[in-house]
Design a protein around this motif. Structure first.
Motif, PDB file in Angstrom:
ATOM      1  N   GLY A 223       3.557 -60.530 -39.384  1.00  0.00           N
ATOM      2  CA  GLY A 223       3.379 -61.950 -39.644  1.00  0.00           C
ATOM      3  C   GLY A 223       3.950 -62.320 -41.002  1.00  0.00           C
ATOM      4  O   GLY A 223       4.649 -61.523 -41.644  1.00  0.00           O
ATOM      5  N   VAL A 224       3.644 -63.517 -41.438  1.00  0.00           N
ATOM      6  CA  VAL A 224       4.133 -64.033 -42.722  1.00  0.00           C
ATOM      7  C   VAL A 224       2.933 -64.327 -43.616  1.00  0.00           C
ATOM      8  O   VAL A 224       1.933 -64.900 -43.162  1.00  0.00           O
ATOM      9  N   TYR A 225       3.041 -63.935 -44.886  1.00  0.00           N
ATOM     10  CA  TYR A 225       1.923 -64.027 -45.822  1.00  0.00           C
ATOM     11  C   TYR A 225       2.359 -64.644 -47.148  1.00  0.00           C
ATOM     12  O   TYR A 225       3.535 -64.541 -47.541  1.00  0.00           O
ATOM     13  N   ALA A 226       1.399 -65.255 -47.824  1.00  0.00           N
ATOM     14  CA  ALA A 226       1.575 -65.667 -49.212  1.00  0.00           C
ATOM     15  C   ALA A 226       1.030 -64.544 -50.073  1.00  0.00           C
ATOM     16  O   ALA A 226      -0.086 -64.062 -49.843  1.00  0.00           O
ATOM     17  N   ALA A 227       1.815 -64.105 -51.037  1.00  0.00           N
ATOM     18  CA  ALA A 227       1.413 -62.976 -51.878  1.00  0.00           C
ATOM     19  C   ALA A 227       1.889 -63.180 -53.308  1.00  0.00           C
ATOM     20  O   ALA A 227       2.738 -64.045 -53.580  1.00  0.00           O
ATOM     21  N   ARG A 228       1.330 -62.371 -54.182  1.00  0.00           N
ATOM     22  CA  ARG A 228       1.807 -62.336 -55.564  1.00  0.00           C
ATOM     23  C   ARG A 228       2.532 -61.010 -55.783  1.00  0.00           C
ATOM     24  O   ARG A 228       1.999 -59.947 -55.449  1.00  0.00           O
ATOM     25  N   MET A 229       3.722 -61.093 -56.344  1.00  0.00           N
ATOM     26  CA  MET A 229       4.542 -59.915 -56.600  1.00  0.00           C
ATOM     27  C   MET A 229       4.359 -59.487 -58.052  1.00  0.00           C
ATOM     28  O   MET A 229       4.576 -60.278 -58.970  1.00  0.00           O
ATOM     29  N   ILE A 230       3.948 -58.231 -58.233  1.00  0.00           N
ATOM     30  CA  ILE A 230       3.725 -57.702 -59.575  1.00  0.00           C
ATOM     31  C   ILE A 230       4.810 -56.690 -59.898  1.00  0.00           C
ATOM     32  O   ILE A 230       4.979 -55.695 -59.184  1.00  0.00           O
ATOM     33  N   ARG A 231       5.551 -56.963 -60.976  1.00  0.00           N
ATOM     34  CA  ARG A 231       6.608 -56.049 -61.428  1.00  0.00           C
ATOM     35  C   ARG A 231       6.129 -55.293 -62.656  1.00  0.00           C
ATOM     36  O   ARG A 231       5.434 -55.844 -63.498  1.00  0.00           O
ATOM     37  N   ARG A 232       6.522 -54.047 -62.743  1.00  0.00           N
ATOM     38  CA  ARG A 232       6.135 -53.244 -63.898  1.00  0.00           C
ATOM     39  C   ARG A 232       6.719 -53.845 -65.166  1.00  0.00           C
ATOM     40  O   ARG A 232       7.900 -54.225 -65.219  1.00  0.00           O
ATOM     41  N   GLY A 233       5.877 -53.934 -66.185  1.00  0.00           N
ATOM     42  CA  GLY A 233       6.338 -54.450 -67.465  1.00  0.00           C
ATOM     43  C   GLY A 233       6.369 -55.956 -67.554  1.00  0.00           C
ATOM     44  O   GLY A 233       6.711 -56.506 -68.605  1.00  0.00           O
ATOM     45  N   GLN A 234       6.026 -56.643 -66.454  1.00  0.00           N
ATOM     46  CA  GLN A 234       6.024 -58.112 -66.448  1.00  0.00           C
ATOM     47  C   GLN A 234       4.579 -58.599 -66.347  1.00  0.00           C
ATOM     48  O   GLN A 234       3.861 -58.236 -65.420  1.00  0.00           O
ATOM     49  N   ARG A 235       4.153 -59.426 -67.272  1.00  0.00           N
ATOM     50  CA  ARG A 235       2.766 -59.884 -67.293  1.00  0.00           C
ATOM     51  C   ARG A 235       2.499 -60.954 -66.248  1.00  0.00           C
ATOM     52  O   ARG A 235       1.409 -61.050 -65.691  1.00  0.00           O
ATOM     53  N   GLN A 236       3.504 -61.781 -65.952  1.00  0.00           N
ATOM     54  CA  GLN A 236       3.316 -62.895 -65.028  1.00  0.00           C
ATOM     55  C   GLN A 236       3.792 -62.524 -63.629  1.00  0.00           C
ATOM     56  O   GLN A 236       4.966 -62.212 -63.433  1.00  0.00           O
ATOM     57  N   PRO A 237       2.908 -62.537 -62.627  1.00  0.00           N
ATOM     58  CA  PRO A 237       3.359 -62.226 -61.265  1.00  0.00           C
ATOM     59  C   PRO A 237       4.217 -63.341 -60.691  1.00  0.00           C
ATOM     60  O   PRO A 237       4.153 -64.494 -61.136  1.00  0.00           O
ATOM     61  N   LEU A 238       5.013 -63.003 -59.716  1.00  0.00           N
ATOM     62  CA  LEU A 238       5.859 -63.970 -59.023  1.00  0.00           C
ATOM     63  C   LEU A 238       5.215 -64.361 -57.696  1.00  0.00           C
ATOM     64  O   LEU A 238       4.635 -63.522 -57.009  1.00  0.00           O
ATOM     65  N   ALA A 239       5.325 -65.627 -57.341  1.00  0.00           N
ATOM     66  CA  ALA A 239       4.892 -66.057 -56.014  1.00  0.00           C
ATOM     67  C   ALA A 239       5.892 -65.519 -54.993  1.00  0.00           C
ATOM     68  O   ALA A 239       7.103 -65.529 -55.235  1.00  0.00           O
ATOM     69  N   ALA A 240       5.390 -65.041 -53.855  1.00  0.00           N
ATOM     70  CA  ALA A 240       6.277 -64.454 -52.854  1.00  0.00           C
ATOM     71  C   ALA A 240       5.815 -64.785 -51.446  1.00  0.00           C
ATOM     72  O   ALA A 240       4.619 -64.764 -51.153  1.00  0.00           O
ATOM     73  N   ALA A 241       6.791 -65.117 -50.595  1.00  0.00           N
ATOM     74  CA  ALA A 241       6.549 -65.254 -49.158  1.00  0.00           C
ATOM     75  C   ALA A 241       6.964 -63.924 -48.533  1.00  0.00           C
ATOM     76  O   ALA A 241       8.101 -63.486 -48.710  1.00  0.00           O
ATOM     77  N   VAL A 242       6.026 -63.286 -47.824  1.00  0.00           N
ATOM     78  CA  VAL A 242       6.264 -61.933 -47.325  1.00  0.00           C
ATOM     79  C   VAL A 242       6.275 -61.922 -45.806  1.00  0.00           C
ATOM     80  O   VAL A 242       5.344 -62.432 -45.163  1.00  0.00           O
ATOM     81  N   SER A 243       7.319 -61.333 -45.247  1.00  0.00           N
ATOM     82  CA  SER A 243       7.427 -61.174 -43.795  1.00  0.00           C
ATOM     83  C   SER A 243       7.255 -59.708 -43.447  1.00  0.00           C
ATOM     84  O   SER A 243       7.905 -58.840 -44.037  1.00  0.00           O
ATOM     85  N   ILE A 244       6.364 -59.432 -42.489  1.00  0.00           N
ATOM     86  CA  ILE A 244       6.156 -58.068 -42.007  1.00  0.00           C
ATOM     87  C   ILE A 244       6.438 -58.053 -40.510  1.00  0.00           C
ATOM     88  O   ILE A 244       5.887 -58.866 -39.765  1.00  0.00           O
TER      89      ILE A 244
END
Length: 309
Positions: A223-244
């Motif tokens: 399905g499709v989800y709203a998620a937060r993407m966390i990158r190493r070394g980055q304090r602010q997560p990115l908004a992400a639309a995720v398809s599985i």
């Protein structure tokens, strides 16, 4: 927090301690209550708190091929346990030899001889020893023999549902990431490395990061989800639309996890990142042509933006 590999890593002269034992996959609200109780009691007694867990999951050793989906990778589990204030995380390599230890031998070798337990805190449904023959009642009897106390931590539940790793896996498997988050006390997280895919998302105007996860990772339903993407070394997560899923519009066969980071323009290949799942937006669908697919993706992106604020 000290991290030991094996109970024989306890240093010479190790004093008394408060010990709690479990697989603790997910470190969910029930686990948090048990570990938190052990930490609090250790502070009251003026001794160290030790969290004992196992790697790999005992089920994989006792019944090969039955490894359950993993809610938290070892490094993440350690971070969560450390955040609860534990002094020591002792990871016991779960081998066939360990699986054959009787309940009595486990108590003597691990809790008494090496960890010098003054108090053992476990959940009400705790089982241990060969063929899970030991229970809380046996642990209490052995405690009277060896000189340690036992306290059972009550199970944590809401609306009649007991929070357990099995329950959370079923929520994730059904795509109900909201219920999973309620039991975990935080969003369900997937971690992995970004690898090259078909680059079809870039052609559609929505370049995605294809996440390669551990083979036992608890991946939400297609399905499709709203998620937060966390990158190493980055304090602010990115908004992400995720398809599985398998990309049925393009007759795909391989199940993939593809994340489109909103308002981001950069190269993520080779990065290790995490996705915190916030909401399920829709199920997987097949489109007859590219145009309605692109229009749907645009709607998914806007819904993600609204959900994540």
């Amino acid at each position: 927090m000290q991290r030991w590999r094996g109970y024989d890593a306890a240093p010479g002269g190790w004093g008394r301690s408060v010990v709690t034992i479990g697989v603790f996959d997910g470190v969910h609200k029930g686990h948090q209550a048990t570990i938190g109780h052990a930490v609090a009691r250790a502070r009251e007694l003026g001794v160290q708190s030790v969290v004992v867990t196992f790697d790999p999951h005992p089920a994989e050793v006792v019944r090969p091929g039955s490894h359950p989906a993993v809610l938290t990778e070892p490094s993440r589990k350690a971070e969560l346990i450390e955040a609860l204030g534990a002094d020591v995380l002792c990871v016991i390599p779960f081998t066939p030899e360990v699986s054959r230890l009787s309940a009595e031998a486990f108590v003597h070798d691990v809790l008494v001889e090496h960890l010098h337990a003054a108090l053992v805190v476990v959940g009400e449904n705790f089982r241990f020893g060969h063929r899970a023959a030991g229970d809380v009642a046996l642990l209490e009897r052995l405690g009277r023999t060896f000189g340690f106390a036992v306290e059972g931590a009550p199970l944590v539940a809401a609306a009649g549902t007991v929070f357990s790793s099995t329950y959370i896996r079923s929520c994730v498997d059904a795509g109900d990431v909201t219920a999973a988050a309620d039991a975990l006390g935080r969003p369900h997280r997937l971690e992995g490395v970004v690898v090259r895919g078909d680059q079809r998302g870039r052609e559609l105007g929505y370049p995605t990061a294809n996440l390669l996860c551990h083979r036992y990772a608890a991946v939400p339903a297609d399905g499709v989800y709203a998620a937060r993407m966390i990158r190493r070394g980055q304090r602010q997560p990115l908004a992400a639309a995720v398809s599985i899923g398998t990309n049925p519009t393009f007759s795909g066969r391989e199940r993939r996890i593809e994340a489109y980071a909103l308002d981001f323009d950069g190269d993520l290949y080779g990065e290790r990142l995490a996705l915190d799942f916030v909401a399920h937006l829709r199920g997987q669908a097949r489109f007859d042509s590219i145009e309605p697919l692109i229009a749907q993706i645009a709607q998914d992106v806007e819904r993600t933006r609204r959900v994540l604020g």
